[in-house]
Write an enzyme that holds these catalytic residues in place. Structure first.
Site, PDB file in Angstrom:
ATOM      1  N   VAL A  64       1.029  -1.099  -0.052  1.00  0.00           N
ATOM      2  CA  VAL A  64       0.043  -0.075  -0.417  1.00  0.00           C
ATOM      3  C   VAL A  64       0.492   1.161   0.043  1.00  0.00           C
ATOM      4  O   VAL A  64       0.716   2.656   0.058  1.00  0.00           O
ATOM      5  CB  VAL A  64      -0.845   0.037   1.454  1.00  0.00           C
ATOM      6  CG1 VAL A  64      -0.715   0.544   2.214  1.00  0.00           C
ATOM      7  CG2 VAL A  64      -2.203   0.958   0.792  1.00  0.00           C
ATOM      8  N   LEU A  78      -7.751  -0.423   5.783  1.00  0.00           N
ATOM      9  CA  LEU A  78      -7.016  -1.277   7.003  1.00  0.00           C
ATOM     10  C   LEU A  78      -5.399  -1.899   6.672  1.00  0.00           C
ATOM     11  O   LEU A  78      -5.470  -2.621   7.640  1.00  0.00           O
ATOM     12  CB  LEU A  78      -8.055  -2.573   6.945  1.00  0.00           C
ATOM     13  CG  LEU A  78      -9.522  -2.152   7.637  1.00  0.00           C
ATOM     14  CD1 LEU A  78      -9.911  -1.451   6.092  1.00  0.00           C
ATOM     15  CD2 LEU A  78      -9.646  -3.431   8.077  1.00  0.00           C
ATOM     16  N   TYR A 150       3.195   1.550  16.061  1.00  0.00           N
ATOM     17  CA  TYR A 150       1.913   1.140  15.803  1.00  0.00           C
ATOM     18  C   TYR A 150       1.209   2.872  16.484  1.00  0.00           C
ATOM     19  O   TYR A 150      -0.067   3.575  15.574  1.00  0.00           O
ATOM     20  CB  TYR A 150       1.434  -0.146  16.322  1.00  0.00           C
ATOM     21  CG  TYR A 150       0.024  -0.178  16.442  1.00  0.00           C
ATOM     22  CD1 TYR A 150      -1.025  -1.294  14.679  1.00  0.00           C
ATOM     23  CD2 TYR A 150      -1.253  -0.197  17.205  1.00  0.00           C
ATOM     24  CE1 TYR A 150      -1.644  -1.593  14.518  1.00  0.00           C
ATOM     25  CE2 TYR A 150      -2.886  -0.376  16.546  1.00  0.00           C
ATOM     26  CZ  TYR A 150      -2.682  -0.923  15.490  1.00  0.00           C
ATOM     27  OH  TYR A 150      -4.036  -1.611  15.504  1.00  0.00           O
ATOM     28  N   TYR A 164      -6.143  16.561   5.103  1.00  0.00           N
ATOM     29  CA  TYR A 164      -6.619  16.154   4.029  1.00  0.00           C
ATOM     30  C   TYR A 164      -8.140  16.665   3.911  1.00  0.00           C
ATOM     31  O   TYR A 164      -8.937  17.175   2.784  1.00  0.00           O
ATOM     32  CB  TYR A 164      -6.481  14.653   3.462  1.00  0.00           C
ATOM     33  CG  TYR A 164      -5.751  14.253   2.701  1.00  0.00           C
ATOM     34  CD1 TYR A 164      -4.098  14.535   3.406  1.00  0.00           C
ATOM     35  CD2 TYR A 164      -5.607  14.691   1.040  1.00  0.00           C
ATOM     36  CE1 TYR A 164      -2.866  14.103   2.478  1.00  0.00           C
ATOM     37  CE2 TYR A 164      -4.019  14.327   0.573  1.00  0.00           C
ATOM     38  CZ  TYR A 164      -2.843  14.120   1.232  1.00  0.00           C
ATOM     39  OH  TYR A 164      -1.722  13.951   0.436  1.00  0.00           O
TER      40      TYR A 164
HETATM   41  P1  NAD Z   1      -4.189  -8.184  10.117  1.00  0.00           P
HETATM   42  O1  NAD Z   1      -2.868  -8.824  10.321  1.00  0.00           O
HETATM   43  O2  NAD Z   1      -4.886  -9.763  10.155  1.00  0.00           O
HETATM   44  O3  NAD Z   1      -4.471  -7.607   8.642  1.00  0.00           O
HETATM   45  C1  NAD Z   1      -4.050  -6.782   7.557  1.00  0.00           C
HETATM   46  C2  NAD Z   1      -3.347  -6.874   6.622  1.00  0.00           C
HETATM   47  O4  NAD Z   1      -2.910  -6.003   5.586  1.00  0.00           O
HETATM   48  C3  NAD Z   1      -3.305  -7.779   6.685  1.00  0.00           C
HETATM   49  O5  NAD Z   1      -3.937  -8.654   5.266  1.00  0.00           O
HETATM   50  C4  NAD Z   1      -1.573  -7.403   5.862  1.00  0.00           C
HETATM   51  O6  NAD Z   1      -0.292  -8.297   5.450  1.00  0.00           O
HETATM   52  C5  NAD Z   1      -2.202  -6.370   5.029  1.00  0.00           C
HETATM   53  N1  NAD Z   1      -1.053  -5.474   5.148  1.00  0.00           N
HETATM   54  C6  NAD Z   1       0.045  -5.282   6.354  1.00  0.00           C
HETATM   55  N2  NAD Z   1       0.551  -3.886   5.978  1.00  0.00           N
HETATM   56  C7  NAD Z   1       0.364  -3.626   4.167  1.00  0.00           C
HETATM   57  C8  NAD Z   1       1.478  -3.194   2.626  1.00  0.00           C
HETATM   58  N3  NAD Z   1       2.267  -2.563   3.710  1.00  0.00           N
HETATM   59  N4  NAD Z   1       0.825  -3.162   2.146  1.00  0.00           N
HETATM   60  C9  NAD Z   1      -0.426  -4.053   1.633  1.00  0.00           C
HETATM   61  N5  NAD Z   1      -0.501  -4.239   2.601  1.00  0.00           N
HETATM   62  C10 NAD Z   1      -0.615  -4.363   3.916  1.00  0.00           C
HETATM   63  O7  NAD Z   1      -5.224  -7.752  11.267  1.00  0.00           O
HETATM   64  P2  NAD Z   1      -6.136  -7.155  11.666  1.00  0.00           P
HETATM   65  O8  NAD Z   1      -6.937  -7.593  12.920  1.00  0.00           O
HETATM   66  O9  NAD Z   1      -7.738  -7.773  10.210  1.00  0.00           O
HETATM   67  O10 NAD Z   1      -6.409  -5.494  11.320  1.00  0.00           O
HETATM   68  C11 NAD Z   1      -6.729  -4.837  10.421  1.00  0.00           C
HETATM   69  C12 NAD Z   1      -6.804  -3.331  10.584  1.00  0.00           C
HETATM   70  O11 NAD Z   1      -7.776  -3.365  11.680  1.00  0.00           O
HETATM   71  C13 NAD Z   1      -5.768  -2.596  10.946  1.00  0.00           C
HETATM   72  O12 NAD Z   1      -5.149  -1.541  10.704  1.00  0.00           O
HETATM   73  C14 NAD Z   1      -5.704  -2.406  12.166  1.00  0.00           C
HETATM   74  O13 NAD Z   1      -4.454  -1.542  12.633  1.00  0.00           O
HETATM   75  C15 NAD Z   1      -6.972  -2.560  12.763  1.00  0.00           C
HETATM   76  N6  NAD Z   1      -7.473  -2.954  13.821  1.00  0.00           N
HETATM   77  C16 NAD Z   1      -7.999  -4.028  14.405  1.00  0.00           C
HETATM   78  C17 NAD Z   1      -8.178  -4.626  16.002  1.00  0.00           C
HETATM   79  C18 NAD Z   1      -8.183  -5.829  15.665  1.00  0.00           C
HETATM   80  O14 NAD Z   1      -8.106  -6.557  17.761  1.00  0.00           O
HETATM   81  N7  NAD Z   1      -8.410  -6.218  15.129  1.00  0.00           N
HETATM   82  C19 NAD Z   1      -7.957  -3.428  16.837  1.00  0.00           C
HETATM   83  C20 NAD Z   1      -7.897  -2.085  16.394  1.00  0.00           C
HETATM   84  C21 NAD Z   1      -7.517  -2.314  14.872  1.00  0.00           C
END
Ligand code: NAD
Ligand code: UDP
Length: 316
Positions: A64, A78, A150, A164
């Site tokens: 990304v 995400l 993070y 933005y």
């Molecule tokens: P996850 O690690 O399963 O999903 C993150 C996805 O982003 C993965 O598929 C990963 O391969 C992809 N990714 C990471 N860096 C990337 C990059 N540079 N380019 C392209 N793809 C990239 O985690 P999740 O739990 O599904 O979290 C998804 C989002 O929700 C994140 O932004 C996270 O910060 C946010 N979030 C999740 C939680 C939770 O409890 N699950 C809590 C707070 C925030």
């Protein structure tokens, strides 16, 4: 890209991850065409196995932080490591996914004039001094500790969204996601629910960090995806910052006991060092989400954990 039956197209960065893959499924179910951008840094291609067979789904396997240009009607950003184990191991990639990745998404949203939903996090509140945490709390964050890649990455992403919005009138919704769980979390994800369920099923000791007195509030992924969809569709969400999570707070030690009981496990508990800057408490104030989006979680931990236990049993 040709639009789906509804004529709507969505970009989901991180669509190969845990939450993102369920979001892609939901969008496909609502007849969106979906472009998923993911480099599988922490995601798993098996999450989108079914989606890959859908004619309205396409995968762009890329980072990304590289420039992106698609024709879509909305953007969910995400892409970012989310498990503390992942982001502590990959601090630079984490910061860049949230800094450069967010900038790329915002540039695209600006060019297209479409809504962008940023998946931010309760970690912007750091180790909070107030409970529950409402959106107007500024947080208590160590800017240079092991979690700062993070926490500050997401805080930068939020600030960039607001920049933005102010300078280019981009339609931004910031969603602060609190601990979310469900099937498709990786065995080695490292977060507490997959760890405890995997350990309990294998008869291994459950690893408690510290004395287990710290609290979290766990939201099932189906509730989270419903909230994210409302953040997209509700005009009143524009320019807003909204907590999404389950306010049912519990101690980590109680979670461990609950999972042992639910799995019928005889696993012992192994107490380990409390990680630096690990928040001592976390509970969302969701009154804004209730008022603005008409959203509240529906899945209780008891039935939500059944899903995860069943998922880990099937994985073997
Ligand atoms: P996850 O690690 O399963 O999903 C993150 C996805 O982003 C993965 O598929 C990963 O391969 C992809 N990714 C990471 N860096 C990337 C990059 N540079 N380019 C392209 N793809 C990239 O985690 P999740 O739990 O599904 O979290 C998804 C989002 O929700 C994140 O932004 C996270 O910060 C946010 N979030 C999740 C939680 C939770 O409890 N699950 C809590 C707070 C925030
Ligand atoms: N935790 C634990 N044992 C584990 C994994 C996590 O005691 O095997 C604790 C961790 O220290 C934190 C809480 O459980 O206090 C939630 O951790 P998680 O990694 O799931 O997410 P966080 O809320 O810290 O982002």
């Amino acid at each position: 890209m040709v639009a789906g039956k509804t004529g709507r197209r969505a970009l989901v960065t991180g669509g190969g991850g845990f939450i993102g893959s369920y979001l892609c499924d939901e969008l496909l179910g609502r007849d969106y065409r979906v472009i998923c951008v993911d480099n599988f840094l922490t995601g798993d291609p098996s999450n989108i196995k079914e989606a890959m067979g859908h004619p309205d789904f396409s995968l762009e396997e890329k980072d990304v932080t590289d420039p992106m240009d698609y024709e879509v009607d909305c953007i969910f950003h995400l892409a970012s490591p989310a498990s503390p184990v992942d982001y502590v191991n990959m601090p630079i990639k984490t910061m860049l996914a949230n800094a450069v990745g967010t900038k790329n998404c915002l540039e695209l949203a600006k060019r297209l004039g479409v809504r962008i939903i940023l998946s931010s996090t309760s970690e912007v509140y750091g180790d909070p001094e107030v409970s529950p945490q409402a959106e107007d709390y500024f947080g208590h964050v160590n800017p240079v500790g092991p979690r700062s890649c993070y926490d500050e990455g997401k805080r930068f992403a939020e600030a960039l969204c607001k920049a933005y919005e102010r300078e280019h009138d981009v339609d931004v919704v910031i969603v602060r996601i609190f601990n979310t769980y469900g099937p498709r979390m990786r065995r080695e994800d490292g977060r507490v629910i997959p760890n405890f369920v995997r350990q309990a099923l294998a008869g291994e000791p459950l690893t408690i960090y510290g004395d287990g007195d710290q609290t979290r509030s766990f939201c099932h992924v189906s509730d989270m995806v419903r909230g994210l969809m409302l953040a997209l569709s509700n005009p009143a969400a524009g320019a807003e910052i909204v907590n999404l999570g389950n306010p049912n707070e519990m101690r980590v030690i109680d979670l461990a006991n609950f999972i042992r009981q639910k799995t019928g496990s005889t696993s012992s508990m192994e107490f380990k060092e409390f990680p630096q800057d690990d928040p001592h408490m976390r509970r969302p104030d969701i009154s804004k989400a209730m008022r603005l989006l008409g959203w509240a979680p529906e899945v209780d931990l008891e039935s939500g954990l059944d899903d995860v236990i069943e998922w880990f049993r099937r994985q073997g």
